[in-house]
Scaffold this motif. Structure first.
Motif, PDB file in Angstrom:
ATOM      1  N   ASP A   1       3.049   9.496 -17.789  1.00  0.00           N
ATOM      2  CA  ASP A   1       2.957   8.397 -17.225  1.00  0.00           C
ATOM      3  C   ASP A   1       1.659   7.797 -17.343  1.00  0.00           C
ATOM      4  OD1 ASP A   1       5.635   8.136 -16.601  1.00  0.00           O
ATOM      5  OD2 ASP A   1       5.244   8.806 -14.520  1.00  0.00           O
ATOM      6  N   GLU A   2       0.784   8.919 -17.294  1.00  0.00           N
ATOM      7  CA  GLU A   2      -0.799   8.762 -17.296  1.00  0.00           C
ATOM      8  C   GLU A   2      -1.123   8.273 -18.644  1.00  0.00           C
ATOM      9  OE1 GLU A   2      -2.390  11.768 -14.021  1.00  0.00           O
ATOM     10  OE2 GLU A   2      -1.868  12.353 -16.274  1.00  0.00           O
ATOM     11  N   ALA A   3      -0.498   8.675 -19.774  1.00  0.00           N
ATOM     12  CA  ALA A   3      -0.811   8.498 -21.169  1.00  0.00           C
ATOM     13  C   ALA A   3      -0.166   6.965 -21.572  1.00  0.00           C
ATOM     14  CB  ALA A   3      -0.110   9.246 -22.028  1.00  0.00           C
ATOM     15  N   ALA A   4       0.784   6.570 -20.976  1.00  0.00           N
ATOM     16  CA  ALA A   4       1.344   5.082 -21.163  1.00  0.00           C
ATOM     17  C   ALA A   4       0.250   4.111 -20.438  1.00  0.00           C
ATOM     18  CB  ALA A   4       2.671   5.150 -20.329  1.00  0.00           C
ATOM     19  N   ALA A   5      -0.310   4.456 -19.556  1.00  0.00           N
ATOM     20  CA  ALA A   5      -1.079   3.788 -18.667  1.00  0.00           C
ATOM     21  C   ALA A   5      -2.323   3.330 -19.539  1.00  0.00           C
ATOM     22  CB  ALA A   5      -1.521   4.237 -17.332  1.00  0.00           C
TER      23      ALA A   5
END
Length: 442
Positions: free
Chosen positions: A127-131
């Motif tokens: 999720d953090e990487a996607a952000a």
């Protein structure tokens, strides 16, 4: 399943070397690596792919006198390791002797080497990487409505360990990490469509360029290419922009590799000590740069790496040698088994805009296509795209052209190297200004 620790990898190497000795090998070396990571791509505002990676591998070489056998495996279980050693020994027993085969000479092996600060793992969730990736892509799409489509923004992070050992008693290794953020977008204006990208890659994730900056740069690059024209055939000066200029340095290193020299397949054959560039040119390798993307305290044979000039005052100072090619040439290894690490060329005080003004009229190359270098003759011909320059300023983009010359002449006709060398990667160079090349429409 967790990745093996450095201690476990060291034990694997020790076991391999011991097994080779039991099977009668007079010498052996082995390298083992293990890594894991995350790669995530977003496209048009949505997460498209999430990939968790885990890679491992091992290679072993054994020697029976001067007969060599090699084997590799991606299975690190004890039975698979023993089988790899057995296969390498079988190959060696059935191979002809080679006077130059063997481990690196013991006196060249690394004994006390520095910590180069190459390991900065990133515990980032999908999720953090996607952000982060979404920030890069959105920044690109926000620049201009002509950014019509996207091939996505990708964040990848990888960490792992590498161990090498040989029967001279050398065992060494270290952990590494690498993190990359890239963005690829398309622009369209009428019937004209173009594609371009930008990226950054670092050992320490905290040093990555801001995702918004990567996205904006990708957008600026692709918009500038819209409505490109063709050119008629002409002779003109050519500037290779900094992000493609590393290819020029790689042409040099390919020509001065020991294997190209002893095979007599180099356009710089027997050029040691000769003037191959103008006198102001200095080209260095420094494998010991902390955080360097290509840094390593020892090479793939355990030989200590060190900083060196490849070219000084325009003269070729050294070939790039591993132990085998050094023996073939009657020379000493230069600690370059596995290649050149952290290459750089000295630059002047001109930025790209200054170089364009000085050039006045010519071609700025920003993209190259195909593999158009004859490594024996140095003849060079590549498909290209870029910008036509007049009165010291960019006038319009160009595409579907070919640039041609001879690499030896191009080296000698190097007018300047720009100070715009803040490009990602392990090769540091600014833009290259070549005095004259042939430019042809396709």
């Amino acid at each position: 399943m967790s990745s093996p620790s450095i201690e476990q990898l060291e034990q694997m190497v020790a076991d391999l070397l011991a097994e080779a000795g039991k099977l009668g090998a007079s010498a052996a070396d082995a390298a083992v690596s293990s890594s894991s990571g995350l790669s995530l791509t977003v496209r048009m505002g949505e997460t498209e792919t999430i990939e968790h990676t885990r890679d491992q591998g091992l290679g072993i070489s054994v020697y029976f006198g001067q007969r060599k056998g090699t084997a590799s495996t991606t299975d690190l279980k004890p039975a698979a390791l023993r089988e790899a050693v057995s296969k390498a020994c079988t190959i060696a027993r059935n191979t002809s002797e080679d006077d130059c085969a063997g481990l690196a000479d013991p006196e060249y092996l690394a004994t006390d080497y520095p910590d180069l600060d190459l390991y900065h793992p990133w515990a980032i969730s999908p999720d953090e990487a996607a952000a982060v990736a979404l920030q890069a892509e959105q920044a690109a799409r926000d620049v201009d409505p002509r950014i019509s489509n996207s091939e996505g923004a990708t964040l990848s992070t990888q960490s792992g360990s590498f161990i090498y050992g040989n029967s001279h008693g050398f065992v060494g290794g270290y952990p590494t990490s690498r993190h990359t953020l890239s963005c690829v977008v398309l622009s369209q204006d009428g019937d004209c469509m173009q594609r371009d990208y930008w990226y950054d890659s670092r050992r320490d994730w905290r040093q990555l360029a801001a995702p918004e900056n990567i996205g904006r740069k990708a957008a600026e690059r692709v918009l500038a290419k819209l409505h490109a024209r063709q050119l008629g055939t002409c002779q003109a000066p050519v500037i290779f922009r900094a992000d493609i200029a590393p290819g020029m340095l790689r042409s040099l290193t390919g020509a001065i590799r020991g294997h190209a020299q002893y095979r007599q397949s180099s356009f710089l054959l027997d050029s040691l000590g000769e003037q191959i560039f103008p006198e102001w040119v200095d080209i260095r390798e420094d494998p010991l740069i902390p955080l360097g993307l290509a840094s390593a305290p020892f090479d793939n044979e355990g030989v200590a790496t060190y900083a060196k000039h490849l070219v000084r005052d325009g003269r070729l100072e050294t070939y790039i040698l591993d132990s085998y090619s050094a023996r073939k040439l009657g020379m000493k290894t230069t600690g370059n088994a596995g290649g050149v690490r952290n290459l750089s060329i000295g630059s002047g005080d001109m930025g790209l805009d200054d170089m364009l003004k000085e050039m006045d009229t010519g071609l700025l190359v920003t993209e190259l296509m195909g593999q158009g270098l004859n490594p024996v003759t140095g003849d060079y011909s590549r498909g290209a795209a870029g910008f036509w320059v007049e009165n010291g300023a960019i006038q319009y983009p160009v595409e579907e052209i070919t640039i041609a010359g001879n690499m030896k002449d191009m080296f000698r006709q190097l007018v300047a190297v720009g100070n715009d060398n803040d490009i990602p990667g392990s090769v540091k160079t600014g833009s290259w200004w070549i005095e004259n090349m042939t430019i042809a429409g396709c």
